[in-house]
Design a protein around this motif. Structure first.
Motif, PDB file in Angstrom:
ATOM      1  N   ALA A  56     -88.932 -49.363  12.247  1.00 25.29           N
ATOM      2  CA  ALA A  56     -88.221 -49.751  13.463  1.00 25.29           C
ATOM      3  C   ALA A  56     -86.798 -50.164  13.111  1.00 25.29           C
ATOM      4  O   ALA A  56     -86.568 -50.915  12.154  1.00 25.29           O
ATOM      5  N   ALA A  57     -85.834 -49.630  13.870  1.00 19.61           N
ATOM      6  CA  ALA A  57     -84.434 -49.993  13.638  1.00 19.61           C
ATOM      7  C   ALA A  57     -84.205 -51.440  14.046  1.00 19.61           C
ATOM      8  O   ALA A  57     -84.850 -51.961  14.963  1.00 19.61           O
ATOM      9  N   SER A  58     -83.300 -52.110  13.356  1.00 19.61           N
ATOM     10  CA  SER A  58     -82.987 -53.499  13.697  1.00 19.61           C
ATOM     11  C   SER A  58     -82.242 -53.548  15.022  1.00 19.61           C
ATOM     12  O   SER A  58     -81.684 -52.552  15.486  1.00 19.61           O
ATOM     13  N   GLU A  59     -82.261 -54.699  15.643  1.00 24.06           N
ATOM     14  CA  GLU A  59     -81.591 -54.852  16.935  1.00 24.06           C
ATOM     15  C   GLU A  59     -80.098 -54.580  16.822  1.00 24.06           C
ATOM     16  O   GLU A  59     -79.462 -54.110  17.760  1.00 24.06           O
ATOM     17  N   LYS A  60     -79.530 -54.870  15.652  1.00 22.77           N
ATOM     18  CA  LYS A  60     -78.100 -54.629  15.467  1.00 22.77           C
ATOM     19  C   LYS A  60     -77.805 -53.152  15.243  1.00 22.77           C
ATOM     20  O   LYS A  60     -76.671 -52.714  15.388  1.00 22.77           O
ATOM     21  N   GLY A  61     -78.848 -52.407  14.866  1.00 23.34           N
ATOM     22  CA  GLY A  61     -78.699 -50.966  14.746  1.00 23.34           C
ATOM     23  C   GLY A  61     -77.873 -50.498  13.571  1.00 23.34           C
ATOM     24  O   GLY A  61     -77.243 -49.449  13.630  1.00 23.34           O
ATOM     25  N   PHE A  62     -77.841 -51.253  12.476  1.00 22.56           N
ATOM     26  CA  PHE A  62     -77.064 -50.850  11.305  1.00 22.56           C
ATOM     27  C   PHE A  62     -77.790 -49.723  10.578  1.00 22.56           C
ATOM     28  O   PHE A  62     -78.906 -49.898  10.086  1.00 22.56           O
ATOM     29  N   SER A  63     -77.163 -48.551  10.498  1.00 19.82           N
ATOM     30  CA  SER A  63     -77.796 -47.409   9.843  1.00 19.82           C
ATOM     31  C   SER A  63     -77.924 -47.630   8.345  1.00 19.82           C
ATOM     32  O   SER A  63     -78.876 -47.161   7.718  1.00 19.82           O
ATOM     33  N   GLN A  64     -76.969 -48.355   7.754  1.00 17.87           N
ATOM     34  CA  GLN A  64     -77.025 -48.602   6.319  1.00 17.87           C
ATOM     35  C   GLN A  64     -78.245 -49.458   5.971  1.00 17.87           C
ATOM     36  O   GLN A  64     -78.933 -49.207   4.979  1.00 17.87           O
ATOM     37  N   GLU A  65     -78.522 -50.443   6.802  1.00 18.18           N
ATOM     38  CA  GLU A  65     -79.696 -51.291   6.581  1.00 18.18           C
ATOM     39  C   GLU A  65     -80.981 -50.479   6.702  1.00 18.18           C
ATOM     40  O   GLU A  65     -81.917 -50.641   5.913  1.00 18.18           O
ATOM     41  N   LEU A  66     -81.022 -49.576   7.681  1.00 18.88           N
ATOM     42  CA  LEU A  66     -82.201 -48.732   7.866  1.00 18.88           C
ATOM     43  C   LEU A  66     -82.399 -47.818   6.665  1.00 18.88           C
ATOM     44  O   LEU A  66     -83.521 -47.618   6.194  1.00 18.88           O
ATOM     45  N   ASP A  67     -81.289 -47.279   6.147  1.00 16.60           N
ATOM     46  CA  ASP A  67     -81.374 -46.417   4.964  1.00 16.60           C
ATOM     47  C   ASP A  67     -81.947 -47.182   3.774  1.00 16.60           C
ATOM     48  O   ASP A  67     -82.780 -46.659   3.023  1.00 16.60           O
ATOM     49  N   LEU A  68     -81.505 -48.411   3.603  1.00 16.64           N
ATOM     50  CA  LEU A  68     -82.011 -49.230   2.494  1.00 16.64           C
ATOM     51  C   LEU A  68     -83.499 -49.528   2.665  1.00 16.64           C
ATOM     52  O   LEU A  68     -84.257 -49.559   1.687  1.00 16.64           O
ATOM     53  N   ASN A  69     -83.902 -49.741   3.911  1.00 16.29           N
ATOM     54  CA  ASN A  69     -85.323 -49.989   4.172  1.00 16.29           C
ATOM     55  C   ASN A  69     -86.176 -48.774   3.813  1.00 16.29           C
ATOM     56  O   ASN A  69     -87.282 -48.909   3.283  1.00 16.29           O
ATOM     57  N   TYR A  70     -85.653 -47.579   4.095  1.00 17.37           N
ATOM     58  CA  TYR A  70     -86.402 -46.367   3.754  1.00 17.37           C
ATOM     59  C   TYR A  70     -86.463 -46.159   2.241  1.00 17.37           C
ATOM     60  O   TYR A  70     -87.455 -45.645   1.712  1.00 17.37           O
ATOM     61  N   VAL A  71     -85.406 -46.555   1.543  1.00 14.76           N
ATOM     62  CA  VAL A  71     -85.434 -46.490   0.076  1.00 14.76           C
ATOM     63  C   VAL A  71     -86.528 -47.409  -0.458  1.00 14.76           C
ATOM     64  O   VAL A  71     -87.301 -47.043  -1.353  1.00 14.76           O
ATOM     65  N   ARG A  72     -86.611 -48.602   0.120  1.00 15.96           N
ATOM     66  CA  ARG A  72     -87.657 -49.551  -0.281  1.00 15.96           C
ATOM     67  C   ARG A  72     -89.042 -49.003   0.085  1.00 15.96           C
ATOM     68  O   ARG A  72     -90.001 -49.134  -0.691  1.00 15.96           O
ATOM     69  N   LEU A  73     -89.149 -48.388   1.254  1.00 21.00           N
ATOM     70  CA  LEU A  73     -90.427 -47.820   1.685  1.00 21.00           C
ATOM     71  C   LEU A  73     -90.892 -46.737   0.718  1.00 21.00           C
ATOM     72  O   LEU A  73     -92.071 -46.690   0.341  1.00 21.00           O
ATOM     73  N   GLU A  74     -89.980 -45.876   0.305  1.00 23.57           N
ATOM     74  CA  GLU A  74     -90.350 -44.812  -0.636  1.00 23.57           C
ATOM     75  C   GLU A  74     -90.847 -45.401  -1.949  1.00 23.57           C
ATOM     76  O   GLU A  74     -91.819 -44.916  -2.536  1.00 23.57           O
ATOM     77  N   SER A  75     -90.201 -46.465  -2.405  1.00 24.71           N
ATOM     78  CA  SER A  75     -90.619 -47.121  -3.641  1.00 24.71           C
ATOM     79  C   SER A  75     -92.011 -47.731  -3.488  1.00 24.71           C
ATOM     80  O   SER A  75     -92.873 -47.588  -4.372  1.00 24.71           O
TER      81      SER A  75
END
Length: 435
Positions: free
Chosen positions: A224-243
């Protein structure tokens, strides 16, 4: 490929089964595992290693016992009971030997223990009881462990009290004991054609299971995207998810691929793995694992099964979309396009998709996709929709929406009513309506 079958039978039937299977020559190898009583089955099963593709038992009772002892056994199990033909053959032989045979003085447990009447069966007025499917409520493990002895004592009691002239039993495990006690007992051997049919069904089930195990399975995880909608934060979350998922997948000896797409993180594996992760479509091991990591971000999980990769991916996307609507839950969509969930929370069938568009519509799109497209169109103004609007409502890319609409137009289901501009730049978009 030559199949290897484990045959479970009593010592009394061993010679008969070996002779029958050898004469039928059905193209598989086998080994017979013999038992004396049902109580032996628990230990005998442990000797049936993974090299065996399926299990054949001499009766539905032994097969039922294995399922009670080992409910997670996945290999196909088939059995041959004493069928009606075998029973009629035996009765004919007995009548030829004794024209004055009194059925009231015959105890046939195969019929009478279920409340049937042997004379009525012999006259064609009753069918033989169907014991091909045994319920755990009626035939519990405790009852099964005493069933053979109960019938042995019943036969023996009637014989010693002079109430029977002969006995017929379906329990091959008690035949020799009854004969040693002096009881005039007979066993109705199943026919060759019936055994051939049962073995054929077992081989078909083995082939089907092998095919299903090689069918694809897909898991899609969407953060889920954050309320602020920062794409960079979402990208980092997906990197963590892959790990995290790579760490999770190391525990499973399997082939897989993991990759991020615009719709989320996709893991491609097999149907067998998906069923293990969901414990046969009820639980959600992936979700439990991710929640234990306390990442702080919400996610939706969709499990998909299908006959091919395209259907499997579409089903996983549909399940993930449903999970996203309900927030932080998981759903599964089967190859029959049944939506099941929320997993781990008293999962149940939510929707069994049928072609709600009507039986006259023949489309290359799945029934679920048709259902969603028409639902989106019904909710749109004037029942018309553009590819951009459809993509938004279904949570897919505009390219996918274009493909759906183009397919339905080509198949004569939709037509372009008019064109309209949705932005100040670019070409106007086609508005599709149903014919």
């Amino acid at each position: 490929m030559v199949r290897k079958i484990a045959v479970i039978a009593t010592e009394f039937l061993e010679e008969f089964i070996c002779k029958t299977l050898d004469e039928l020559n059905l193209g598989f190898t086998y080994r017979i595992f013999t038992y004396h009583t049902f109580q032996d089955l628990k230990e005998i099963y442990k000797d049936i290693t993974e090299e065996y593709d399926g299990i054949l038992t001499s009766g539905s009772f032994p097969a039922h016992m294995i399922k009670l002892y080992y409910p997670r056994e996945e290999r196909p199990i088939c059995f041959f009971n004493t069928d009606e033909s075998a029973m009629y053959r035996l009765l004919l032989i007995l009548l030829q030997r004794n024209r004055e045979l009194d059925f009231d003085r015959v105890y046939a447990d195969i019929i009478q223990m279920f409340g049937g009447d042997l004379k009525a069966f012999a006259e064609g007025k009753e069918n033989m009881p169907d014991i091909s499917e045994l319920s755990e409520e009626e035939f519990s493990l405790e009852r099964m462990l005493h069933l053979e002895q109960e019938q042995y004592e019943k036969h023996l009691e009637l014989w010693r009290e002079g109430k029977t002239d002969l006995s017929i039993t379906r329990f091959s495990s008690i035949v020799l004991r009854l004969r040693e006690a002096g009881v005039n007992v007979y066993f109705p051997y199943p026919g060759r054609s019936y055994i051939r049919e049962v073995c054929g069904n077992l081989l078909q089930k083995i082939d089907k299971k092998e095919l299903e195990e090689h069918q694809p399975g897909i898991v899609i995880i969407k953060i889920a995207a954050s309320e602020k909608g920062f794409s960079q934060e979402l990208d980092l979350n997906y990197v963590r998810l892959e790990s995290l998922m790579t760490e999770f997948l190391k525990e499973w000896m399997m082939d897989y691929s993991i990759k991020r797409y615009h719709y989320g993180m996709e893991i491609v594996t097999s149907r067998k793995v998906i069923l293990e992760w969901t414990e046969d479509m009820t639980e959600d091991r992936v979700g439990v694992y991710l929640k234990s990591k306390k990442t702080g971000w919400g996610f939706s999980i969709g499990y998909g099964l299908g006959m091919g990769l395209a259907q499997t991916r579409m089903n996983a996307l549909s399940a993930c979309h449903e999970a996203e609507l309900r927030k932080n839950v998981s759903y599964l969509m089967s190859e029959r396009e049944e939506l099941i969930g929320p997993l781990g929370q008293n999962a149940e069938f939510i929707l069994k998709v049928e072609n709600s568009a009507g039986p006259e519509i023949q489309s290359s799109l799945s029934p679920l996709t048709l259902k969603k497209v028409f639902a989106a169109m019904d909710a749109a103004p004037k029942k018309g929709i553009t590819a951009q609007e459809l993509a938004f409502r279904l949570g897919v890319t505009k390219r996918s929406a274009n493909r759906m609409l183009a397919a339905l137009e080509k198949e004569g289901v939709l037509q372009v009513a008019y064109k309209k501009r949705t932005t100040s730049r670019g070409r106007p978009e086609s508005v599709f309506v149903r014919l």
